[in-house]
Design an enzyme around this catalytic site. Structure first.
Site, PDB file in Angstrom:
ATOM      1  N   LYS A   1       0.808  -1.122  -0.151  1.00 62.89           N
ATOM      2  CA  LYS A   1       0.348   0.126  -0.038  1.00 62.89           C
ATOM      3  C   LYS A   1       1.052   1.563   0.003  1.00 62.89           C
ATOM      4  O   LYS A   1       2.409   1.296  -0.033  1.00 62.89           O
ATOM      5  CB  LYS A   1      -0.986   0.057   1.141  1.00 62.89           C
TER       6      LYS A   1
HETATM    7  C1  LIG Z   1      -5.631  -4.246   0.893  1.00 61.11           C
HETATM    8  C2  LIG Z   1      -7.430  -4.282   0.787  1.00 61.11           C
HETATM    9  C3  LIG Z   1      -7.720  -3.795   2.222  1.00 61.11           C
HETATM   10  C4  LIG Z   1      -7.306  -4.498   2.812  1.00 61.11           C
HETATM   11  O1  LIG Z   1      -5.868  -4.052   3.699  1.00 61.11           O
HETATM   12  P1  LIG Z   1      -5.693  -5.764   5.032  1.00 61.11           P
HETATM   13  O2  LIG Z   1      -4.553  -4.266   5.895  1.00 61.11           O
HETATM   14  O3  LIG Z   1      -4.907  -6.500   4.237  1.00 61.11           O
HETATM   15  O4  LIG Z   1      -6.376  -5.906   5.681  1.00 61.11           O
HETATM   16  C5  LIG Z   1      -9.061  -3.330   1.976  1.00 61.11           C
HETATM   17  N1  LIG Z   1     -10.292  -3.251   1.264  1.00 61.11           N
HETATM   18  C6  LIG Z   1      -9.005  -2.522   0.162  1.00 61.11           C
HETATM   19  C7  LIG Z   1      -9.561  -2.257  -1.487  1.00 61.11           C
HETATM   20  C8  LIG Z   1      -8.037  -3.585  -0.249  1.00 61.11           C
HETATM   21  O5  LIG Z   1      -7.086  -2.746  -1.092  1.00 61.11           O
END
Ligand SMILES: *Cc1c(COP(=O)(O)O)cnc(C)c1O
Length: 381
Positions: free
Chosen positions: A183
């Site tokens: 991210k």
């Molecule tokens: C990555 C992601 C998540 C989950 O995030 P985590 O921190 O891995 O739980 C939720 N929603 C979207 C749109 C994502 O891209």
């Protein structure tokens, strides 16, 4: 030149931060986590609760729990998202209602949300797709009219802004960010719940750590042994360790610089791809910020090749790419549970048939972005 889809952007300050925690003797949630929460709140302008958790998924679970979502309730979620956005609704025994997305921003379509509202609807979970803000104004108007909560899935959207205010500062029930490994900023695994509602913040803090009532804990600490605490609910184990928080503090300090580097990649793509048979993602409106977690392009309807042919050509050229996402209505569990089909979701279905996500990450060099552009020009001309 090969260009990867993603490469980690880590600097000395992050590595030093993790070493500092290792040497401190305290690895789990403690002072680093508190520091990360304070600094994250400050980054959003201050005067807001920031509650660190071990993922965006757990943060959204906590926010829905704080909203009192349970069996018999419905929550409206976009069809075009990662399954985490929807699965958290099922954790609480409530039902997911999928809505289509808007053709340009790929964020949930407020008109389709409006059509999907029933007397059982309790909440909406918009996703700021790829780092582009969803139409919160329209959703907030619907929410006010029908007494719905809005929990923003902001997994893609730190730092992003809408109408001059950061995502996380629009007065919704809660906004939940992700610090998963790929991210826009990362703690390896992690997330942050942001809310300006004191009661929501208190409930999330209690439930992220076993239902331990911190007030009761502190109240008794003075008078009795430190082993004494109270449990007020069957909570979860969703706290963020200090090791991860230290990484997050270093990344947070560089978040604006990292965004500007992704913006430069997006600018290179916009300039270099404009004349090709591609539809490019919209920019944030003047004065607002796009977080650019994703750079999703679409082949035009009349493009000379299919998505599969484009994939093969990119693979040959050693250019990394991905697809975001297979719409959830195409996934076995969601399709079978709710009897879903393509014709209910014309926009996400059409997008899915033609889309590719190009590499965009803060460690990406401009010559790498130019290589992607040159390769696409060669393939598509
Ligand atoms: C990555 C992601 C998540 C989950 O995030 P985590 O921190 O891995 O739980 C939720 N929603 C979207 C749109 C994502 O891209």
């Amino acid at each position: 030149m090969a260009v990867p889809y993603f490469r980690l952007d880590l600097e000395k300050e992050e590595i030093d931060g993790v070493v500092r925690v290792l040497k401190s003797g305290w690895l789990t949630t403690g002072a680093e986590c508190q520091g990360f929460e304070d600094e994250f709140g400050q980054a959003l302008g201050g005067g807001v609760h920031a509650i660190a958790v071990n993922s965006n998924t757990s943060g959204m679970h906590l926010a829905l729990e704080a909203a009192g979502i349970g069996p018999g309730d419905e929550v409206i979620v976009p069809d075009l998202t990662f399954t985490a956005t929807a699965e958290v609704v099922r954790y609480l025994g409530a039902e997911v209602v999928f809505a289509d997305v808007l053709k340009d921003t790929l964020c949930i379509d407020p008109e389709d949300v409006k059509r999907s509202i029933t007397p059982r609807t309790k909440a909406i979970i918009p996703v700021h797709f790829g780092g582009m803000a969803a139409d919160l104004e329209a959703l907030q108007a619907l929410a006010a009219e029908h007494n719905l909560r809005i929990i923003e899935d902001a997994a893609h959207s730190f730092p992003a802004s809408l109408n001059g205010r950061p995502i996380g500062r629009h007065g919704t029930f809660a906004t939940v960010f992700s610090f998963y490994a790929n991210k826009t900023i990362t703690t390896g695994e992690g997330g942050m719940i942001v809310t300006d509602n004191d009661a929501v913040a208190d409930r999330c803090r209690v439930m992220r750590l076993h239902g331990i009532d911190r007030d009761a804990f502190h109240r008794f600490q003075g008078d009795s042994a430190s082993w004494d605490y109270d449990i007020i609910a069957p909570g979860f184990k969703y706290n963020l360790p200090d090791l991860a928080a230290a990484l997050g503090r270093g990344q947070l300090a560089r978040a604006m610089t990292m965004q500007s580097r992704r913006q430069a990649v997006a600018d290179t793509y916009r300039a270099g791809l404009a004349d090709l048979p591609l539809e490019l993602p919209p920019e944030a409106p003047e004065g607002d910020m796009h977080a650019w977690h994703l750079y999703p392009i679409r082949l035009t309807q009349g493009a000379p090749l299919s998505r599969a042919e484009l994939e093969a050509a990119l693979t040959t050229a050693q250019i990394g790419y991905s697809v975001h996402y297979t719409p959830l209505h195409r996934m076995t569990y969601w399709r079978e549970r709710y009897g879903l089909s393509d014709n209910r979701f014309p926009v996400s279905t059409d997008y899915f048939g033609r889309c590719i996500s190009l590499p965009i990450f803060s460690d990406m060099r401009i010559d790498e972005a130019e290589e992607v552009v040159a390769t696409l020009q060669r393939i598509l001309d």
